[in-house]
Design an enzyme around this catalytic site. Sequence first.
Site, PDB file in Angstrom:
ATOM      1  N   SER A 135       0.807  -1.252  -0.020  1.00  0.00           N
ATOM      2  CA  SER A 135       0.036   0.086  -0.156  1.00  0.00           C
ATOM      3  C   SER A 135       0.788   1.182  -0.094  1.00  0.00           C
ATOM      4  O   SER A 135       0.408   2.252  -0.148  1.00  0.00           O
ATOM      5  CB  SER A 135      -1.001  -0.066   1.269  1.00  0.00           C
ATOM      6  OG  SER A 135      -1.597  -1.192   1.525  1.00  0.00           O
ATOM      7  N   GLU A 170      -4.170  -0.171  -9.092  1.00  0.00           N
ATOM      8  CA  GLU A 170      -3.314   0.906  -9.277  1.00  0.00           C
ATOM      9  C   GLU A 170      -2.092  -0.064  -9.944  1.00  0.00           C
ATOM     10  O   GLU A 170      -1.572  -0.805  -9.166  1.00  0.00           O
ATOM     11  CB  GLU A 170      -2.947   1.513  -8.229  1.00  0.00           C
ATOM     12  CG  GLU A 170      -3.965   2.584  -7.652  1.00  0.00           C
ATOM     13  CD  GLU A 170      -3.827   3.269  -6.565  1.00  0.00           C
ATOM     14  OE1 GLU A 170      -4.035   4.714  -6.457  1.00  0.00           O
ATOM     15  OE2 GLU A 170      -2.941   2.853  -5.717  1.00  0.00           O
TER      16      GLU A 170
HETATM   17  N1  LIG Z   1      -5.938  -5.104   3.824  1.00  0.00           N
HETATM   18  C1  LIG Z   1      -6.260  -4.009   3.167  1.00  0.00           C
HETATM   19  O1  LIG Z   1      -7.005  -3.348   3.191  1.00  0.00           O
HETATM   20  C2  LIG Z   1      -4.954  -3.822   2.114  1.00  0.00           C
HETATM   21  C3  LIG Z   1      -5.304  -3.169   0.845  1.00  0.00           C
HETATM   22  C4  LIG Z   1      -4.483  -3.153  -0.288  1.00  0.00           C
HETATM   23  C5  LIG Z   1      -3.010  -3.668  -0.159  1.00  0.00           C
HETATM   24  N2  LIG Z   1      -3.047  -4.060   1.181  1.00  0.00           N
HETATM   25  C6  LIG Z   1      -1.694  -4.808   1.554  1.00  0.00           C
HETATM   26  O2  LIG Z   1      -1.332  -6.272   1.038  1.00  0.00           O
HETATM   27  C7  LIG Z   1      -0.613  -6.633   1.781  1.00  0.00           C
HETATM   28  C8  LIG Z   1      -1.387  -7.808   2.590  1.00  0.00           C
HETATM   29  O3  LIG Z   1      -2.101  -7.344   3.414  1.00  0.00           O
HETATM   30  P1  LIG Z   1      -3.312  -8.161   4.275  1.00  0.00           P
HETATM   31  O4  LIG Z   1      -4.318  -7.114   4.636  1.00  0.00           O
HETATM   32  O5  LIG Z   1      -3.917  -9.278   3.372  1.00  0.00           O
HETATM   33  O6  LIG Z   1      -2.601  -8.877   5.432  1.00  0.00           O
HETATM   34  P2  LIG Z   1      -2.816 -10.113   6.347  1.00  0.00           P
HETATM   35  O7  LIG Z   1      -2.246  -9.936   7.371  1.00  0.00           O
HETATM   36  O8  LIG Z   1      -4.169 -10.440   6.188  1.00  0.00           O
HETATM   37  O9  LIG Z   1      -2.063 -11.302   5.540  1.00  0.00           O
HETATM   38  C9  LIG Z   1      -0.655 -11.337   5.256  1.00  0.00           C
HETATM   39  C10 LIG Z   1      -0.397 -12.806   5.209  1.00  0.00           C
HETATM   40  O10 LIG Z   1       0.858 -12.846   4.539  1.00  0.00           O
HETATM   41  C11 LIG Z   1       1.658 -13.813   5.296  1.00  0.00           C
HETATM   42  N3  LIG Z   1       3.120 -14.105   5.495  1.00  0.00           N
HETATM   43  C12 LIG Z   1       3.866 -13.084   6.123  1.00  0.00           C
HETATM   44  N4  LIG Z   1       5.291 -13.434   5.740  1.00  0.00           N
HETATM   45  C13 LIG Z   1       5.247 -14.231   4.649  1.00  0.00           C
HETATM   46  C14 LIG Z   1       6.312 -14.707   3.998  1.00  0.00           C
HETATM   47  N5  LIG Z   1       7.509 -14.585   4.275  1.00  0.00           N
HETATM   48  N6  LIG Z   1       5.709 -15.630   3.101  1.00  0.00           N
HETATM   49  C15 LIG Z   1       4.568 -16.009   2.645  1.00  0.00           C
HETATM   50  N7  LIG Z   1       3.612 -15.537   3.422  1.00  0.00           N
HETATM   51  C16 LIG Z   1       3.845 -14.449   4.498  1.00  0.00           C
HETATM   52  C17 LIG Z   1       0.964 -13.952   6.676  1.00  0.00           C
HETATM   53  O11 LIG Z   1       1.115 -15.139   7.444  1.00  0.00           O
HETATM   54  C18 LIG Z   1      -0.215 -13.641   6.463  1.00  0.00           C
HETATM   55  O12 LIG Z   1      -1.300 -14.853   6.182  1.00  0.00           O
HETATM   56  C19 LIG Z   1       0.211  -5.753   2.592  1.00  0.00           C
HETATM   57  O13 LIG Z   1       1.254  -5.178   1.928  1.00  0.00           O
HETATM   58  C20 LIG Z   1      -1.050  -4.441   2.830  1.00  0.00           C
HETATM   59  O14 LIG Z   1      -0.186  -3.219   2.945  1.00  0.00           O
HETATM   60  C21 LIG Z   1      -3.774  -4.355   2.096  1.00  0.00           C
END
Ligand SMILES: NC(=O)c1ccc[n+]([C@@H]2O[C@H](COP(=O)([O-])OP(=O)(O)OC[C@H]3O[C@@H](n4cnc5c(N)ncnc54)[C@H](O)[C@@H]3O)[C@@H](O)[C@H]2O)c1
Length: 414
Positions: free
Chosen positions: A119, A152
Amino acid sequence: MKFQKAAVIGAGAMGSGIAQVLSQSGMEVILKDVNQDFIDRGLANIKRMYDSRVKKEVLTQAEADYLFAMVKTSTTYDGFKDVDLVIEAALEEIDVKIRIFQELDKHCAPHTVFATNTSALSISEIASHTKRPEQVLGMHFFNPAQTMKLVEVIPGVKTSQQVQDAVMALCKELRKIPVAVQECPGFLVNRVLFPYLNEALYVLEEGKFSPEEIDKQAVVFGLPMGPFTLLDMTGLDVCEHVTTFLYEEYGPRFQPASILSKLVKKGCLGQKTGAGFYIHEKGKVPKKDEPKQLNPVLVDLLKEHAQNNNAKSNDKAFDALRIILPMFNEAIYAVQEHVVEAQDVDTAIQWGLGLTRGLFSLAEEKGLNHCLNELESYQKAYGERFRPAWYLAKLVRATIHDFSQLKAVPVTVR
Ligand SMILES: NC(=O)c1ccc[n+]([C@@H]2O[C@H](COP(=O)([O-])OP(=O)(O)OC[C@H]3O[C@@H](n4cnc5c(N)ncnc54)[C@H](O)[C@@H]3O)[C@@H](O)[C@H]2O)c1
């Protein structure tokens, strides 16, 4: 360049949604996480998404079963040798992402394209830790990824045009709406959203209008929900983090209102803790027209704020334009900086934020001249937050009244 097989790193909220989107297009997907529990949780999410499509009669049960089976899982990089695209959606921590991209570089074929769903982190920095920076870019999906249309597409400094074009084309195949955005803090949508949320907080601090009144006016203006409802939904701690980051990156225009961090310090983080600007019943999704109960902690904080500050309020009655204008102005700054094409702004904001009408078409309706005058008058009252982008003044001086006239003008340098 054709993407036939993909992998998604991280089976959390975003990763599972992205894997579902890829599999629904008929692509084979490997979903990787650090352990089986996380994978099982992600798979259960994907299964729920397919069940809901069957319930809505978008897919038959047999189709859903077939597509669901396209998602394979792994806790290792075995099987990554023949994937064409990897989308990383792991934790939002630069060290974690760098380690993942270094591993990917070792385990994937030379042609594989790497995307990150970050993000806010630097795409170019992540890319620089691989031996293929020209094949690394940002694919910023919105939450929930399976339903939100906007992506994006963000190149790093070295990303090749061929890779950008291929990823834009893939997004369309996935029935998403891709918008090319150059790398900058907050990319486009968050960069434009936060000045609006921040201004709503300043209005609140002045003590003349309640969160509910401000929320209502924003909805009348075409937003799907008001700023305080959105802040409570997103989580006040998450929003405080983004606000601080954008302030550090862009300076005084993003000076955060203090009420947000005061609420965070009191442990009021929004829906997830049962109280933010409003009180929330745990597990209950509030209906649109349901009257909302104000958080008494907020009421006390606002009283305290009024005692300690000479609330700076001009004589104007609250006009939603005050919170919309910083959003519009920031979009103009983004165009001025060649972050986005002017004609893509409305698409991005409508599909990313759910506005019922385009931000630029709304400004055209009000008159660009009027918007500039209003920004200047708010700047006199409130300072830097409203400093108009020079590009807006340039358009007004050039008597350009609508952004479609800019189509002939090359606004990007790429
Ligand atoms: N949640 C949102 O609204 C949103 C929106 C857009 C972008 N994002 C971005 O997307 C990404 C994920 O966000 P999320 O909300 O899904 O997080 P989340 O915490 O729900 O999921 C993250 C997952 O990644 C796994 N993980 C961590 N380290 C890892 C590794 N080395 N190898 C494989 N898996 C690993 C974790 O175990 C977890 O299951 C982040 O970068 C976040 O900034 C989030």
